[in-house]
Design an enzyme around this catalytic site. Structure first.
Site, mmCIF file in Angstrom:
data_model
loop_
_atom_site.group_PDB
_atom_site.id
_atom_site.type_symbol
_atom_site.label_atom_id
_atom_site.label_comp_id
_atom_site.label_asym_id
_atom_site.label_seq_id
_atom_site.Cartn_x
_atom_site.Cartn_y
_atom_site.Cartn_z
ATOM 1 N N ASP A 47 0.845 -1.194 0.000
ATOM 2 C CA ASP A 47 0.000 0.000 0.000
ATOM 3 C C ASP A 47 0.885 1.250 0.000
ATOM 4 O OD1 ASP A 47 -2.310 -1.534 0.117
ATOM 5 O OD2 ASP A 47 -2.381 -1.501 2.311
ATOM 6 N N TYR A 75 5.732 -9.182 8.259
ATOM 7 C CA TYR A 75 5.277 -7.806 8.416
ATOM 8 C C TYR A 75 5.345 -7.397 9.887
ATOM 9 C CZ TYR A 75 3.122 -8.612 3.825
ATOM 10 O OH TYR A 75 2.906 -8.925 2.508
ATOM 11 N N ASP A 89 -7.031 1.310 7.541
ATOM 12 C CA ASP A 89 -5.731 1.874 7.903
ATOM 13 C C ASP A 89 -5.904 3.356 8.217
ATOM 14 O OD1 ASP A 89 -5.901 3.205 5.460
ATOM 15 O OD2 ASP A 89 -4.358 2.001 4.477
ATOM 16 N N ARG A 181 -4.177 -5.278 6.952
ATOM 17 C CA ARG A 181 -5.309 -4.426 7.342
ATOM 18 C C ARG A 181 -6.503 -5.260 7.817
ATOM 19 N NH1 ARG A 181 -6.885 -1.376 2.507
ATOM 20 N NH2 ARG A 181 -5.625 -2.843 1.315
#
Length: 301
Positions: A47, A75, A89, A181
């Site tokens: 993103d 992550y 987010d 997310r």
């Protein structure tokens, strides 16, 4: 007649430590320009607000992209508790808030449900295709979608830190198709406090690590120089999880022409997906069939 692409026939991988605020597509474009490459792509979108490993494939390395996108990834991210957003987010609009705040023990207990083989519904703002259209384009038009859950394997989901009551820092190691997310959204719902991603960083993806990454500023500084060429990693780095087969000279020739080729030595079983090399160069990826490699992808290096 098709137009001939401009640029060099250069092949390899460049790991960029993507900064926040730029799209993955724009990073690919910048790298392609900086290396004057005919062809470039990336192995897994980040993103715009996310940072970290964005592996860029040049030339023949684009044929190995699926082996990186299918690999495990790590992550590190911060979840903001107490609010849900329309994008899941910090870039989105707050659509609901909650006063409840879980204890550390409650967070730890809730994480267990998100490990192993799980089902995950993608965010409304995602690249999932709905009847040929991207979900984020539909969402931007104000339409809410009923997205189907998708399987995801989560090898690890760990609480790293609790800076304050409103935030939890987590690390997730997962397989292909994971949406951080969605994890933040669903964890917030499970805890009864709502949540969204405050920030996100991809630490590694398959064989590529953030420590190997070059900044976008350095890409621009070294553009069109031998120094940037020297940062390229070989095509076969992406094939690290596949057995390597040493090819006979005539086998390498046959494979380059798209035919099965004889193998000199193999540490694989018939039916295994492997890659064949000759004189240190990758020649093809394919299925090992008792003494021969049957190609599915052939490299022109």
């Amino acid at each position: 007649m098709a137009r001939k692409k401009k640029g060099r026939s250069i092949s390899g991988w460049l790991v960029v430590d993507k900064p926040a605020g730029v799209t993955s597509t724009s990073v690919v474009g910048k790298v392609r320009w900086a290396l004057d490459a005919k062809k470039a792509g990336h192995a897994g979108t980040l993103d715009p607000a996310a940072t970290g490993v964005l592996a860029i494939a040049l030339g023949e390395a684009t044929k190995t992209v699926p082996f990186v996108t299918d690999a495990m990834k790590s992550y590190r991210f911060m979840v903001r508790l107490g609010a849900a957003t329309d994008t899941d987010d910090a870039e989105g609009q707050v659509i609901e808030t909650a006063e409840a705040r879980p204890s550390d023990d409650q967070v730890e207990a809730a994480l267990a449900a998100f490990r192993g083989q799980i089902e995950q519904v993608p965010p409304q703002y995602s690249a999932v295709k709905i009847e040929g259209e991207r979900a984020y384009d539909i969402a931007r038009g104000g339409e809410e979608m009923d997205l189907a859950a998708r399987p995801l394997f989560v090898e690890e989901l760990t609480l790293l830190a609790r800076p304050d009551a409103d935030h939890v820092e987590l690390r997730m190691i997962c397989g292909k198709g994971g949406y951080v997310r969605s994890i933040a959204r669903d964890l917030g719902q499970a805890l009864g406090c709502l949540g969204h991603v405050a920030w996100l960083r991809r630490e590694w993806s398959g064989p590529f690590d953030a420590a190997q990454g070059i900044s976008l500023e350095e890409v621009e500084k070294l553009a069109r120089t031998p120094e940037l060429d020297a940062r390229l990693m070989p095509v076969e780095v992406a094939l690290a999880d596949l057995p390597e087969l040493l090819l006979a000279p005539e086998g390498a020739v046959r494979l380059k022409n798209g035919n099965p080729g004889r193998v000199l030595s193999a540490s694989a079983a018939p039916g295994d997906l492997c890659w064949g090399s000759f004189e240190g160069q990758p020649v093809a990826v394919g299925t090992y069939m008792g003494g021969e490699l049957h190609p599915s992808r052939v490299f022109n290096l």
